[in-house]
Design a protein around this motif. Structure first.
Motif, mmCIF file in Angstrom:
data_model
loop_
_atom_site.group_PDB
_atom_site.id
_atom_site.type_symbol
_atom_site.label_atom_id
_atom_site.label_comp_id
_atom_site.label_asym_id
_atom_site.label_seq_id
_atom_site.Cartn_x
_atom_site.Cartn_y
_atom_site.Cartn_z
ATOM 1 N N LEU B 286 0.833 -1.198 0.000
ATOM 2 C CA LEU B 286 0.000 0.000 0.000
ATOM 3 C C LEU B 286 0.874 1.256 0.000
ATOM 4 N N ILE B 287 1.886 1.252 0.858
ATOM 5 C CA ILE B 287 2.767 2.422 0.928
ATOM 6 C C ILE B 287 3.504 2.626 -0.387
ATOM 7 N N LEU B 288 3.900 1.544 -1.033
ATOM 8 C CA LEU B 288 4.605 1.645 -2.307
ATOM 9 C C LEU B 288 3.734 2.292 -3.373
ATOM 10 N N PHE B 289 2.505 1.842 -3.493
ATOM 11 C CA PHE B 289 1.610 2.431 -4.488
ATOM 12 C C PHE B 289 1.342 3.903 -4.175
ATOM 13 N N PHE B 290 1.205 4.207 -2.889
ATOM 14 C CA PHE B 290 0.928 5.579 -2.481
ATOM 15 C C PHE B 290 2.100 6.490 -2.844
#
Lengths: 83, 605
Positions: B286-290
């Motif tokens: 999730l953090i990567l996509f964000f």
């Protein structure tokens, strides 16, 4: 005085006079707004002959050093001096 | 995915260069019924008006039908299913917009042409232009249009394809009808609609003075990239621990409240454990996509592409390859699709060839586990090692790209780079969060069923006919000679084989196999302790020694294990030869290196 685009320093303003490149590259240049007699300004030159950022026709365009080498420009101050 | 369409209404789309006046015209014609719509699957927003008979779409500015940016991609996608195109041309810059006009004519979609911002000094013979193009052309004041939408609709015609054979011919014909000398001779143009270049004092508000600075630019780039990777791994770490504990504790709880039988064991030791092993890593994804979303929306990625263009050109790539390669750090599939933006065919191929070497998010669970085992009480070492994994993979990718471009004989004409740098935009955090959430959900949905089925499969084949003599064991033992040189036993070997279906599954299978074959093991131990203490059967020799773990990491770094990637590569590249070459070379190299690491380490012990 006619100079190559790569010879301009940062923030210098010039008027595009001529493009000496292949048909395909010329097409790309035109699409990006590099048209004869447009005013342009060098915004940035990246080190080691990296790409240049040029402000022209209201947009910022990135082009490679090799391609900028093909563009001949007249320095704006010179033109005003002539008058 | 496209905007939802209302079947009874005609869909008209406004297309044109940035600053042509599309939005002004749109607002003048239909602002009252307009609303802003987020384009599905991206962070781009469009103005859409739902009128009685028409749906009018105001597309983002486009320079060509070869999209350079998410905005342009949306414009191009939308025009594919439009009923009619309203091409809006900036009258003061007709020359630069001719090739877009030509490309649209070739598409054969019904269209009409509106010229805005006309300069009184440049006389355009509309009738002649109309005749040359075979379409209706109008002068319209975008602020006070003298046409209604019905008028515009009636003027729409299907272009005549046979009129022009080439762009050159098209341009010549158009210039003839425009009276080209007047257009080009700016000395006569007293009103001078050409924008004057801003004087230097405006530059203090221009962030590019820093971002594209010859000295600070690269420094900022390294800082931004480091922050990007750091936030993905270190910020996620407490979240990973939380999810890991959750699954361990609930597993123990279930064992206490449910009677010991086939079904409860299947559920707790199979399904719950298997799924949990992968879900543990979703915070990271999730953090990567964000983070990627913020970088893209703010416009920074284009600056980054410029900075890396020079180094990339040395290995046969260019600045345009940067975004696909960076996306490859999330997932190879959208990365392969993103290579469509690379106009140079050979460069595109090199980029596609190298994308599988980018460390995709599916590997994160595997690294999370293996690094956790390697650095059992030193989380900061894991972060550092993960950064090292990424940097090494870039280095390997650079070597492979260099070799590939030499093989393809890429020269200057094959590799070009020129693009528009958009102005900085303040990222819409809410929108990016929603997008990242959807992308993470998609990731889980894609991997979820596979993991569920495989978890149940592995639990069954490991427990039948008998836990000490199961199907999995029989197959595993047969193949064990392949795995032993790598320093692993048949159980890890089976996990490795199944990870060719989906990399994340490696973790699930390991979790199940080692919990099962350690029946007395304490279930509240997390997966990591269980695996780091695993030994070869009937011995006290640890399986996951340092060289073995490193060997496995290297294996996962290089090996191509995603069938979905192979399939996408096949459809993007157009044949099976190259994806097959990728598969064979990467898997062989990975195996060779893993074995080498193991054997060399034994020489020193």
């Amino acid at each position: 005085m006619i100079k190559k685009l790569t010879e301009l320093n940062r923030f210098e303003v010039g008027i595009l006079k001529k493009i000496n490149s292949s048909e395909a590259m010329l097409e790309r240049f035109t699409k990006l707004g590099f048209v004869e007699n447009s005013e342009l300004q060098v915004v940035s030159k990246l080190p080691f002959k990296g790409p240049l950022t040029i402000r022209i026709q209201g947009s910022k365009i990135a082009i490679r050093y090799i391609d900028a080498f093909c563009i001949e420009v007249e320095l704006k101050e010179d033109k005003d001096n002539k008058n | 995915m496209n905007l939802p369409q209302e079947p009874n209404k005609k869909k008209l789309i406004l297309i044109g260069y940035p600053n042509a006046g599309k939005t002004t015209l749109f607002n003048s014609l239909c602002k009252k019924r307009a609303k802003i719509v987020n384009y599905p699957g991206s962070t781009v927003s469009l103005n859409v008006a739902n009128l009685d008979k028409y749906t009018i779409v105001d597309s983002p500015g486009t320079r060509s039908l070869n999209p350079d940016s998410p905005d342009e991609e949306v414009s191009v996608k939308e025009l594919e299913n439009a009923d009619g195109i309203i091409l809006v041309l900036n009258g003061t810059r007709l020359l630069t917009q001719l090739s877009l006009t030509f490309d649209l004519l070739k598409k054969q979609i019904p269209m009409t042409i509106i010229i805005t911002r006309y300069d009184q000094n440049i006389k355009i013979d509309l009738a002649k232009l109309s005749e040359t193009l075979g379409l209706n052309v109008f002068y319209v004041n975008a602020k006070k249009p003298n046409l209604t939408i019905d008028d515009i609709d009636k003027s729409i015609k299907i272009p005549n394809q046979s009129l022009f054979n080439s762009l050159k011919e098209f341009k010549n014909q158009v210039l003839l009808s425009l009276n080209s000398e007047e257009l080009l001779d700016k000395k006569e143009d007293k009103n001078n609609h050409q924008e004057k270049i801003n004087t230097p004092k405006n530059l203090f508000f221009d962030l590019d003075v820093i971002f594209l600075n010859p000295f600070f630019g690269p420094i900022v780039f390294i800082a931004v990239m480091s922050l990007f990777f750091y936030s993905i791994y270190t910020l996620a770490s407490p979240l990973i621990d939380a999810v890991d504990s959750f699954f361990a504790l609930t597993g123990e709880y279930f064992h206490q409240i449910f009677p010991q039988n086939f079904l409860s064991s299947l559920f707790i030791d199979g399904l719950w454990l298997g799924i949990g092993a992968v879900l543990v890593f979703t915070p990271q994804i999730l953090i990567l996509f964000f983070a990627l979303g913020i970088l893209e929306q703010s416009g920074y990625l284009v600056r980054a592409a410029m900075i890396v263009d020079k180094p990339l050109s040395k290995i046969g790539l260019n600045g345009r390859s940067f975004v696909p390669l960076l996306s490859g750090c999330a997932c190879a599939i959208p990365a392969l699709l993103a290579t469509r933006n690379i106009t140079d065919k050979k460069v595109r191929l090199v980029c596609q060839f190298v994308i599988p070497l980018m460390q995709c998010s599916a590997r994160l669970p595997v690294y999370g586990l293996l690094l956790g085992v390697l650095f059992i009480n030193q989380p900061w070492m894991s972060s550092f090692a993960l950064t090292l994994i990424y940097l090494s993979s870039f280095f390997i990718a650079a070597i492979v790209a260099g070799i590939t471009s030499k093989v393809l004989k890429i020269n200057e004409t094959d590799n070009t780079f020129a693009l528009e740098i958009p102005s900085f935009k303040k990222p819409d955090l809410g929108l990016i969060l929603i997008q990242s959430y959807k992308q993470t959900l998609h990731f889980i949905k894609r991997a979820g069923p596979i993991i569920t089925v495989l978890s149940i499969f592995i639990w069954i084949t490991s427990n039948y006919p008998n836990p000490n003599n199961s199907f999995a064991m029989m197959i595993g033992k047969v193949l064990e000679p392949i795995f032993l040189p790598m320093g692993i036993d048949w159980r890890v070997g089976v996990a490795l084989l199944l990870s060719f279906i989906a990399r994340e599954v490696f973790v699930s299978v390991l979790a199940i196999m080692f919990m099962i074959t350690n029946p007395g093991g304490d279930i509240s131990n997390s997966m990591i302790s269980a695996i780091s203490s695993a030994t070869f059967e009937n011995t006290n020799n640890l399986i996951f020694t340092t060289p073995t773990s490193i060997g496995l990491i290297v294996f996962f770094m290089i090996s191509l294990q995603c069938m979905a990637t192979l399939a996408t590569a096949r459809s993007e590249i157009g044949n099976w030869k190259i994806p097959l070459l990728q598969f064979v070379s990467y898997v062989s190299l990975a195996y060779f290196l893993a074995v080498l690491i193991q054997q060399v380490s034994r020489l020193f012990i």
